[in-house]
Structure formats: C-alpha cells, structure tokens
Motif scaffolding. Structure first.
Motif, PDB file in Angstrom:
ATOM      1  N   ARG A 148      -9.976 -13.204  41.884  1.00  0.00           N
ATOM      2  CA  ARG A 148      -9.710 -13.830  40.582  1.00  0.00           C
ATOM      3  C   ARG A 148     -10.367 -13.034  39.461  1.00  0.00           C
ATOM      4  NH1 ARG A 148     -10.565 -18.802  43.605  1.00  0.00           N
ATOM      5  NH2 ARG A 148      -8.672 -20.107  43.544  1.00  0.00           N
ATOM      6  N   HIS A 149     -11.606 -12.636  39.676  1.00  0.00           N
ATOM      7  CA  HIS A 149     -12.338 -11.888  38.652  1.00  0.00           C
ATOM      8  C   HIS A 149     -11.709 -10.510  38.419  1.00  0.00           C
ATOM      9  CE1 HIS A 149     -16.383 -14.277  38.619  1.00  0.00           C
ATOM     10  NE2 HIS A 149     -15.327 -15.067  38.637  1.00  0.00           N
ATOM     11  N   ILE A 154       1.848  -2.126  34.169  1.00  0.00           N
ATOM     12  CA  ILE A 154       1.381  -1.891  35.531  1.00  0.00           C
ATOM     13  C   ILE A 154      -0.134  -2.031  35.576  1.00  0.00           C
ATOM     14  CG2 ILE A 154       1.264  -0.228  37.425  1.00  0.00           C
ATOM     15  CD1 ILE A 154       3.798   1.044  36.284  1.00  0.00           C
ATOM     16  N   ARG A 155      -0.604  -2.840  36.495  1.00  0.00           N
ATOM     17  CA  ARG A 155      -2.049  -3.035  36.675  1.00  0.00           C
ATOM     18  C   ARG A 155      -2.403  -2.709  38.114  1.00  0.00           C
ATOM     19  NH1 ARG A 155      -3.942  -5.086  31.569  1.00  0.00           N
ATOM     20  NH2 ARG A 155      -1.986  -5.193  30.379  1.00  0.00           N
ATOM     21  N   ARG A 156      -3.467  -1.930  38.290  1.00  0.00           N
ATOM     22  CA  ARG A 156      -3.874  -1.545  39.642  1.00  0.00           C
ATOM     23  C   ARG A 156      -5.285  -2.018  39.922  1.00  0.00           C
ATOM     24  NH1 ARG A 156      -4.197   4.558  42.116  1.00  0.00           N
ATOM     25  NH2 ARG A 156      -6.217   4.565  41.090  1.00  0.00           N
ATOM     26  N   ILE A 157      -5.461  -2.612  41.083  1.00  0.00           N
ATOM     27  CA  ILE A 157      -6.779  -3.015  41.556  1.00  0.00           C
ATOM     28  C   ILE A 157      -7.019  -2.320  42.889  1.00  0.00           C
ATOM     29  CG2 ILE A 157      -8.233  -4.920  42.335  1.00  0.00           C
ATOM     30  CD1 ILE A 157      -6.577  -6.771  40.564  1.00  0.00           C
ATOM     31  N   THR A 158      -8.158  -1.669  43.027  1.00  0.00           N
ATOM     32  CA  THR A 158      -8.516  -0.998  44.267  1.00  0.00           C
ATOM     33  C   THR A 158      -9.694  -1.726  44.902  1.00  0.00           C
ATOM     34  OG1 THR A 158      -7.783   1.141  43.399  1.00  0.00           O
ATOM     35  CG2 THR A 158      -9.226   1.179  45.323  1.00  0.00           C
ATOM     36  N   PHE A 159      -9.538  -2.091  46.175  1.00  0.00           N
ATOM     37  CA  PHE A 159     -10.591  -2.794  46.897  1.00  0.00           C
ATOM     38  C   PHE A 159     -11.351  -1.797  47.770  1.00  0.00           C
ATOM     39  CE2 PHE A 159      -7.192  -5.819  46.066  1.00  0.00           C
ATOM     40  CZ  PHE A 159      -7.882  -6.844  45.452  1.00  0.00           C
ATOM     41  N   HIS A 160     -12.674  -1.868  47.709  1.00  0.00           N
ATOM     42  CA  HIS A 160     -13.504  -0.939  48.475  1.00  0.00           C
ATOM     43  C   HIS A 160     -14.306  -1.639  49.562  1.00  0.00           C
ATOM     44  CE1 HIS A 160     -12.544   2.314  45.761  1.00  0.00           C
ATOM     45  NE2 HIS A 160     -12.823   1.535  44.736  1.00  0.00           N
ATOM     46  N   ALA A 161     -14.207  -2.941  49.634  1.00  0.00           N
ATOM     47  CA  ALA A 161     -14.895  -3.716  50.657  1.00  0.00           C
ATOM     48  C   ALA A 161     -14.211  -5.068  50.744  1.00  0.00           C
ATOM     49  CB  ALA A 161     -16.378  -3.889  50.307  1.00  0.00           C
ATOM     50  N   ARG A 162     -14.570  -5.835  51.743  1.00  0.00           N
ATOM     51  CA  ARG A 162     -13.963  -7.161  51.893  1.00  0.00           C
ATOM     52  C   ARG A 162     -14.286  -8.011  50.669  1.00  0.00           C
ATOM     53  NH1 ARG A 162     -11.541  -7.772  56.540  1.00  0.00           N
ATOM     54  NH2 ARG A 162     -12.164  -6.522  58.346  1.00  0.00           N
ATOM     55  N   ALA A 163     -13.241  -8.561  50.086  1.00  0.00           N
ATOM     56  CA  ALA A 163     -13.410  -9.324  48.847  1.00  0.00           C
ATOM     57  C   ALA A 163     -13.264 -10.808  49.107  1.00  0.00           C
ATOM     58  CB  ALA A 163     -12.359  -8.882  47.834  1.00  0.00           C
ATOM     59  N   MET A 194       3.594  -1.457  26.023  1.00  0.00           N
ATOM     60  CA  MET A 194       2.978  -2.137  27.163  1.00  0.00           C
ATOM     61  C   MET A 194       1.747  -1.351  27.642  1.00  0.00           C
ATOM     62  SD  MET A 194       4.754  -4.827  27.800  1.00  0.00           S
ATOM     63  CE  MET A 194       6.382  -5.533  27.562  1.00  0.00           C
ATOM     64  N   THR A 195       0.883  -2.038  28.344  1.00  0.00           N
ATOM     65  CA  THR A 195      -0.316  -1.407  28.874  1.00  0.00           C
ATOM     66  C   THR A 195      -0.040  -0.874  30.277  1.00  0.00           C
ATOM     67  OG1 THR A 195      -1.710  -2.917  27.654  1.00  0.00           O
ATOM     68  CG2 THR A 195      -2.729  -1.777  29.479  1.00  0.00           C
ATOM     69  N   ARG A 196      -0.531   0.321  30.540  1.00  0.00           N
ATOM     70  CA  ARG A 196      -0.365   0.916  31.855  1.00  0.00           C
ATOM     71  C   ARG A 196      -1.746   1.301  32.382  1.00  0.00           C
ATOM     72  NH1 ARG A 196       4.338   2.980  33.257  1.00  0.00           N
ATOM     73  NH2 ARG A 196       3.438   4.864  34.139  1.00  0.00           N
ATOM     74  N   GLN A 197      -2.161   0.659  33.451  1.00  0.00           N
ATOM     75  CA  GLN A 197      -3.461   0.968  34.025  1.00  0.00           C
ATOM     76  C   GLN A 197      -3.305   1.885  35.233  1.00  0.00           C
ATOM     77  OE1 GLN A 197      -5.756  -2.569  34.775  1.00  0.00           O
ATOM     78  NE2 GLN A 197      -6.603  -2.514  32.718  1.00  0.00           N
ATOM     79  N   LEU A 198      -2.719   3.025  35.005  1.00  0.00           N
ATOM     80  CA  LEU A 198      -2.604   4.032  36.042  1.00  0.00           C
ATOM     81  C   LEU A 198      -3.436   5.241  35.634  1.00  0.00           C
ATOM     82  CD1 LEU A 198       1.224   3.883  36.830  1.00  0.00           C
ATOM     83  CD2 LEU A 198      -0.634   2.998  38.244  1.00  0.00           C
ATOM     84  N   PRO A 199      -4.070   5.900  36.598  1.00  0.00           N
ATOM     85  CA  PRO A 199      -4.893   7.066  36.250  1.00  0.00           C
ATOM     86  C   PRO A 199      -4.026   8.211  35.753  1.00  0.00           C
ATOM     87  CG  PRO A 199      -4.690   6.832  38.625  1.00  0.00           C
ATOM     88  CD  PRO A 199      -4.085   5.599  38.033  1.00  0.00           C
ATOM     89  N   PRO A 200      -4.614   9.168  35.020  1.00  0.00           N
ATOM     90  CA  PRO A 200      -3.845  10.309  34.506  1.00  0.00           C
ATOM     91  C   PRO A 200      -3.388  11.217  35.641  1.00  0.00           C
ATOM     92  CG  PRO A 200      -6.186  10.595  34.098  1.00  0.00           C
ATOM     93  CD  PRO A 200      -6.024   9.200  34.604  1.00  0.00           C
ATOM     94  N   PRO A 201      -2.284  11.949  35.439  1.00  0.00           N
ATOM     95  CA  PRO A 201      -1.730  12.803  36.500  1.00  0.00           C
ATOM     96  C   PRO A 201      -2.709  13.765  37.153  1.00  0.00           C
ATOM     97  CG  PRO A 201      -0.163  12.621  34.696  1.00  0.00           C
ATOM     98  CD  PRO A 201      -1.422  11.941  34.229  1.00  0.00           C
ATOM     99  N   ALA A 223      -8.415  -6.878  35.147  1.00  0.00           N
ATOM    100  CA  ALA A 223      -7.246  -5.998  35.116  1.00  0.00           C
ATOM    101  C   ALA A 223      -6.243  -6.425  34.052  1.00  0.00           C
ATOM    102  CB  ALA A 223      -6.576  -5.973  36.484  1.00  0.00           C
ATOM    103  N   LEU A 224      -6.120  -7.728  33.849  1.00  0.00           N
ATOM    104  CA  LEU A 224      -5.177  -8.237  32.849  1.00  0.00           C
ATOM    105  C   LEU A 224      -5.770  -8.239  31.444  1.00  0.00           C
ATOM    106  CD1 LEU A 224      -3.683 -11.228  34.889  1.00  0.00           C
ATOM    107  CD2 LEU A 224      -2.595  -9.027  34.402  1.00  0.00           C
ATOM    108  N   GLU A 225      -7.021  -7.832  31.341  1.00  0.00           N
ATOM    109  CA  GLU A 225      -7.717  -7.744  30.055  1.00  0.00           C
ATOM    110  C   GLU A 225      -7.705  -9.081  29.316  1.00  0.00           C
ATOM    111  OE1 GLU A 225      -5.393  -4.480  28.434  1.00  0.00           O
ATOM    112  OE2 GLU A 225      -6.996  -3.072  28.952  1.00  0.00           O
ATOM    113  N   LEU A 226      -8.004 -10.131  30.073  1.00  0.00           N
ATOM    114  CA  LEU A 226      -8.056 -11.459  29.465  1.00  0.00           C
ATOM    115  C   LEU A 226      -9.366 -11.612  28.691  1.00  0.00           C
ATOM    116  CD1 LEU A 226      -6.616 -13.603  32.388  1.00  0.00           C
ATOM    117  CD2 LEU A 226      -5.438 -12.614  30.432  1.00  0.00           C
ATOM    118  N   PRO A 227      -9.362 -12.386  27.625  1.00  0.00           N
ATOM    119  CA  PRO A 227     -10.563 -12.502  26.784  1.00  0.00           C
ATOM    120  C   PRO A 227     -11.678 -13.275  27.474  1.00  0.00           C
ATOM    121  CG  PRO A 227      -8.862 -14.026  26.040  1.00  0.00           C
ATOM    122  CD  PRO A 227      -8.224 -13.162  27.085  1.00  0.00           C
TER     123      PRO A 227
END
Length: 255
Positions: A86-87, A71-80, A1-8, A92-96
C-alpha cells in the motif's frame, strides 16, 4: 502523463558504450503481448531465469509503445507486507501526504486515484510477493472503476507464486516465459549488440557463449565489457581467442 520508467542508458546491465538493444524473438513477442495487455487493461506475467532480459525488455517496450501512458513501476527487493505494498503504491502514484494509517482509508484513496485515468503498473521482482499481497493487487485490479493494466515481472518462482493463486492466475491475460538465447539466436543478435562483435568470427562468438555466456544476456553484457576493456588495453584490432580467454577468466568460467 507521468512516466516512472528509468532513462534508456540504464537499460543495460553494465555501463557499456555503444551497446544496443537488439530485437530478439522474446523482445518482439513481448512488444506484441504488452500492447495487447494494455489495450485490454488486463494483467500479464513475464517470468524466467535471472539475466534473460525480462526487465530490460519490458521497460524498453513500454517506453516505446506508450508515449502517453501513465506507467508506474515498483521493484521489490525482499518479501513485502500488504501494508508495504500500500505504501509503495501511495508513493508510486505520487499521492499527497503520508500514507493513511488505516488500511480501509488507504484502499479508498488508492482506488480513487486509480480510477481517474488509465494506468499501467509494472511490479518487478514479483516473486517476492506472497499470497496476501497478490490478492491485494487483484483486489485493486478487480474494482470496476480502476483502469489498470498490470505487468508482473519476476525471476525463478514468480510463475509458481502466481499460479498458486487461482483467483489471480485465472485473470492473467498473457503468460510469457523468457529462456536462454539459442545458439542460432546468439549468432544472429550478438553481432548487432555491440560493435566489437560485428566483425567477429562466428566460431569465436560460439566459443564465448559455450564457455561463459550460455545464452544469458546478462552474461553477454559482462563478457562484452571485459572484452572491450581487453581490446582497449592491448590495442588489438578485434576479438580473438586469447582476448576471449582472458575475458572468460574474469567471469570465473574457463581459464
């Protein structure tokens, strides 16, 4: 499985050799709460003030708890906008291909992807999400075919933002609030956090907390980095009041 978490190594707020992840009461509670949320494919909210260790705790616990979890992580830095959410999910899901132009087409694609296997979605800095975006997340989670666990992580305002959405807040499985370390917790965990504190006088640790850190783990990380630098430059064998006063001054606290 894919894990989108940063390294320790990126878990710590500043680059600090020999810093350790310490098992605070909040971390141990979060570990149980995250396990229960994932097992139930539910939603959880982790909230609290800046620097209290929310993101670090969630990231490290998920990394340890679910080695096979997607696990997929999205970080928001401003009002979205909802379109931006959706984008972000598409990426994050690595869709084609690029995200579809039309919302209905994008929704269809995302729901199909989220139905293929269980996933955990971490939405960090969730206080930036507004009503429409929170409702959209609920809409995806509510679909009977998606297999989502969702972890909202946010600072000040996150709890209030989610609570204002009755359709969403009524579905939150667990709420966990992060607070400052108590004085007793500071004396218990800071000697384990970094070797420079291991043999430090408890009165010196208490002094550092009262003058600069105030039970805030991000403050402790900065203070530890400055204290470590002072010990290296002076060649002193351990922490003392003079070293601490200099380190505290770097944070704009005390003299």
């Amino acid at each position: 499985m894919t894990r989108q978490l940063p390294p320790p190594p990126t878990d710590q707020y500043v680059t600090l050799p020999d810093a350790r992840l310490v098992s605070t009461r909040a971390l141990l509670t979060a570990r149980e709460n995250l396990t229960d949320t994932i097992n139930a494919r539910a939603m959880m909210c982790v909230h609290g003030g800046a620097g209290f260790g929310k993101t670090m705790t969630v990231t490290s616990c998920l990394r340890a708890l679910e080695p096979d979890e997607d696990i997929r992580r999205i970080t928001f830095h401003a009002r979205a906008t909802t379109r931006a959410v959706r984008h972000e999910l598409h990426t994050a899901l690595e869709l084609p291909g690029p995200p579809p132009r039309y919302a209905s087409e994008s929704d269809h694609l995302l729901k199909n992807a989220l139905a293929t296997h269980p996933r955990t979605l971490v939405l960090d800095e969730a206080q930036w999400l507004q009503s429409d975006q929170l409702e959209y997340v609920r809409y995806l989670w509510d679909d009977p075919y998606t297999q989502l666990a969702i972890v909202f992580v946010g600072g000040e305002g996150c709890y209030q933002a989610l609570r204002k959405e009755p359709m969403l807040s009524s579905r939150i499985f667990i709420w966990q609030r992060f607070t400052r370390l108590t004085e007793d917790e500071v004396l218990d965990v800071i000697p384990l956090y970094h070797p420079i504190w291991a043999d430090a006088d408890p009165d010196d640790i208490a002094f550092a907390d009262q003058r600069a850190a105030h039970g805030n783990f991000r403050n402790w990380a900065r203070l530890t980095a400055h204290t470590h630098t002072a010990l290296e430059r002076t060649g002193r064998p351990g922490v003392d009041q003079e070293v601490l006063r200099w380190a505290v001054s770097c944070l704009g606290s005390g003299t």
